[in-house]
Design a protein around this motif. Sequence first.
Motif, short mmCIF file in Angstrom:
data_model
loop_
_atom_site.label_atom_id
_atom_site.label_comp_id
_atom_site.label_asym_id
_atom_site.label_seq_id
_atom_site.Cartn_x
_atom_site.Cartn_y
_atom_site.Cartn_z
N TRP A 1 0.83 -1.20 0.00
CA TRP A 1 0.00 0.00 0.00
C TRP A 1 0.87 1.25 0.00
N ASP B 1 -0.27 -7.34 12.72
CA ASP B 1 -0.39 -8.40 11.72
C ASP B 1 -0.06 -7.93 10.30
N ARG C 1 -1.51 -5.45 8.59
CA ARG C 1 -2.57 -4.67 7.93
C ARG C 1 -2.41 -3.18 8.24
N VAL D 1 -9.53 -0.87 7.90
CA VAL D 1 -8.36 -1.73 8.08
C VAL D 1 -8.16 -2.49 6.77
N LEU D 2 -7.01 -2.26 6.12
CA LEU D 2 -6.75 -2.82 4.80
C LEU D 2 -5.69 -3.92 4.88
N ASP D 3 -6.04 -5.07 4.31
CA ASP D 3 -5.07 -6.13 4.08
C ASP D 3 -4.58 -5.93 2.64
N GLU E 1 -2.32 -7.31 0.90
CA GLU E 1 -1.99 -8.51 0.12
C GLU E 1 -3.22 -9.08 -0.57
N THR F 1 -8.54 -6.95 0.92
CA THR F 1 -9.73 -6.89 1.77
C THR F 1 -9.68 -5.66 2.67
N LEU F 2 -10.74 -4.87 2.58
CA LEU F 2 -10.87 -3.68 3.41
C LEU F 2 -12.10 -3.83 4.29
N ARG G 1 -4.06 0.59 -2.81
CA ARG G 1 -3.51 -0.75 -2.82
C ARG G 1 -2.64 -0.88 -4.06
#
Length: 297
Positions: free
Chosen positions: A80, A104, A106, A169-171, A173, A176-177, A293
Amino acid sequence: MITDRSESVDVLYVDAPQDHGTDSVQAFVQALSQQVRIVRRNLLLLEMMKRRRLLDGQLEVASEIQEKLTPAARCRGEHWETAAFYKPAMWVGGDFCDLWALPDGRLAFAAGDVSGKGLPAAMVMSNLHAALRAATTFSDTPADALTYVNTHLQHSLIGGMFVSLFFGVLDGETGTLEFVNAGHIPPLICTSTWEVDEFAIPQNPILGVVDHPLESDRRVLAPDSTLIIVTDGVTEAGGENGEEFGTARVADALRQARDRTPEQLVQSVTNAVLRWRGMGPQQDDITVLAVRRTSGA
């Protein structure tokens, strides 16, 4: 008697013998009283200037502290990248903007608006900053975190104050948000194909007013798509004709950006607002946050 236009009154008493000339004594006393009044006024002005310098110094420190609490103009992670613009209308402001990496990996980010501006709103902003970061350490979802923050704000805000907030909260990889929009202006999403759409209408009420359950939503951001969050200092900026800037012009500014980097998107919006406002003063705090992203996800 020495008087001026203020409420204070000073009295000068002179006991002169009767064999001294009354006119000359009176003239002397009047001249002396004028000098005393001038000296007294100058001393009051010096005291006011001293207090003003002290207040200005404290406000400058407060501004530096708030600057430390807001994100850097540009940040980048493995999956990101972000850009942010924050400009209070006064020394300090009530807009809220923050982002940080969770244990983690994120990315947590938030942007919002405390009702009002200036010092009272800035104090709430600092309170919100600490409460939200603390809540993410023991909450499973963004909704859980904001539920805690909402309860906290109810006990710390004075009557009539509230907070609107978008928290995500953004993953990076997976894309997923997970997010909560608590009464804030819906963000805009810029896709890799230069399309601009409204992202998420708020499904939750504002914070700090009443107890209510908050709900999280979930979306997947495609690679090279960017989420843009603004505050009402952008959308409600008045033009020279009195018309507000509005969300549609934010979208137009995003489409006209030279490229899709977060920095260019933020700059395009802020420049468009500045042109729209013309010679008019900045009436409210302004915040623009872009979260992208990256294609390497």
